[in-house]
Write a protein that holds these residues in place. Sequence first.
Motif, short mmCIF file in Angstrom:
data_model
loop_
_atom_site.label_atom_id
_atom_site.label_comp_id
_atom_site.label_asym_id
_atom_site.label_seq_id
_atom_site.Cartn_x
_atom_site.Cartn_y
_atom_site.Cartn_z
N GLY A 38 0.81 -1.20 0.00
CA GLY A 38 0.00 0.00 0.00
C GLY A 38 0.85 1.26 0.00
N ILE A 39 0.20 2.35 0.34
CA ILE A 39 0.91 3.62 0.38
C ILE A 39 1.64 3.77 1.71
N LYS A 40 2.56 4.70 1.79
CA LYS A 40 3.29 5.06 3.00
C LYS A 40 4.11 3.90 3.57
N GLY A 41 4.46 2.93 2.73
CA GLY A 41 5.32 1.83 3.18
C GLY A 41 4.60 0.71 3.91
N PHE A 42 3.27 0.73 3.91
CA PHE A 42 2.49 -0.32 4.57
C PHE A 42 2.26 -1.50 3.65
N GLU A 43 2.10 -2.66 4.27
CA GLU A 43 1.70 -3.86 3.56
C GLU A 43 0.75 -4.65 4.46
N ALA A 44 0.00 -5.55 3.86
CA ALA A 44 -0.90 -6.41 4.63
C ALA A 44 -0.93 -7.78 3.98
N GLU A 45 -1.15 -8.78 4.80
CA GLU A 45 -1.18 -10.15 4.30
C GLU A 45 -2.52 -10.79 4.63
N PHE A 46 -3.17 -11.31 3.62
CA PHE A 46 -4.42 -12.03 3.78
C PHE A 46 -4.10 -13.49 4.08
N LYS A 47 -4.61 -13.99 5.21
CA LYS A 47 -4.43 -15.40 5.56
C LYS A 47 -5.82 -16.01 5.74
N ARG A 48 -6.21 -16.78 4.74
CA ARG A 48 -7.54 -17.37 4.73
C ARG A 48 -7.74 -18.31 5.91
N SER A 49 -6.71 -19.10 6.23
CA SER A 49 -6.84 -20.10 7.29
C SER A 49 -7.06 -19.45 8.65
N GLN A 50 -6.60 -18.22 8.80
CA GLN A 50 -6.74 -17.52 10.07
C GLN A 50 -7.80 -16.42 10.02
N SER A 51 -8.43 -16.26 8.87
CA SER A 51 -9.41 -15.18 8.68
C SER A 51 -8.82 -13.84 9.14
N SER A 52 -7.59 -13.60 8.70
CA SER A 52 -6.92 -12.39 9.17
C SER A 52 -6.40 -11.57 8.00
N PHE A 53 -6.19 -10.31 8.29
CA PHE A 53 -5.65 -9.36 7.30
C PHE A 53 -4.87 -8.33 8.09
N ASN A 54 -3.69 -8.73 8.56
CA ASN A 54 -2.90 -7.88 9.44
C ASN A 54 -2.08 -6.86 8.66
N LEU A 55 -1.98 -5.68 9.21
CA LEU A 55 -1.24 -4.58 8.59
C LEU A 55 0.15 -4.51 9.19
N ARG A 56 1.17 -4.29 8.34
CA ARG A 56 2.54 -4.26 8.83
C ARG A 56 3.30 -3.09 8.22
N LYS A 57 4.31 -2.68 8.98
CA LYS A 57 5.26 -1.70 8.46
C LYS A 57 6.60 -1.99 9.13
N PRO A 58 7.67 -2.08 8.35
CA PRO A 58 8.96 -2.48 8.93
C PRO A 58 9.59 -1.44 9.86
N SER A 59 9.33 -0.16 9.61
CA SER A 59 9.95 0.88 10.43
C SER A 59 8.98 2.04 10.56
N VAL A 60 8.50 2.28 11.77
CA VAL A 60 7.46 3.28 11.99
C VAL A 60 8.07 4.67 12.15
N HIS A 61 7.39 5.63 11.57
CA HIS A 61 7.79 7.04 11.68
C HIS A 61 6.79 7.75 12.58
N TRP A 62 7.23 8.85 13.21
CA TRP A 62 6.34 9.57 14.13
C TRP A 62 5.06 10.00 13.42
N SER A 63 5.15 10.28 12.12
CA SER A 63 3.97 10.72 11.37
C SER A 63 2.94 9.61 11.16
N ASP A 64 3.30 8.38 11.50
CA ASP A 64 2.34 7.27 11.38
C ASP A 64 1.35 7.22 12.53
N ALA A 65 1.57 8.02 13.57
CA ALA A 65 0.64 8.05 14.69
C ALA A 65 -0.73 8.49 14.21
#
Lengths: 114, 113
Positions: A59-86
Amino acid sequence: AQSVTQPDIHITVSEGASLELRCNYSYGATPYLFWYVQSPGQGLQLLLKYFSGDTLVQGIKGFEAEFKRSQSSFNLRKPSVHWSDAAEYFCAVGTPEGYSTLTFGKGTMLLVSP
Amino acid sequence: SQTIHQWPATLVQPVGSPLSLECTVEGTSNPNLYWYRQAAGRGLQLLFYSVGIGQISSEVPQNLSASRPQDRQFILSSKKLLLSDSGFYLCAWRGTGDSQPQHFGDGTRLSIL
């Protein structure tokens, strides 16, 4: 009917650390999945979306998400957080028969410490 | 490109007064349109949506109503505001097609005194 759960109301992460925000959904088939971000007093901005295909979505701003059907999950991740992500982050679910409506989670407030 | 405008940004109204919030979309035609209310800690509550002119679906029975007098105009109204109508109101639009995301305006902060 579908539902969305964001288990964490608040998360605090140090600047530069990695981030993972959790989202679980309930739906009988593969839904459409979205992550939005909201800064105080602002509307929601779309970060990324999943409809089909590759389960890792960029996605934008360095975010990614992974869809896991077996877990019914869609978690959002970012490798390095910036203060502006608050901000507050919302996961949302849509379905083909949902007449274009989305079901939103209650949001996770991200705080970034120096 | 498409843009969405919502106004006013902030509104303070007395109990029992009427309400009219307006939302317009530019750069697209026949969008789906939505009104949400957001209360602290409660996420977004879908109030109304519209798939075409004059077509309004209500998700929650309440003191509010919506109208779509033109293709890209969506209005949220009330004849008599209640204290419980306070909140942050968001308008959103979506293009046609199953998998299109919703795009949000900047919101209206409504305070009822």
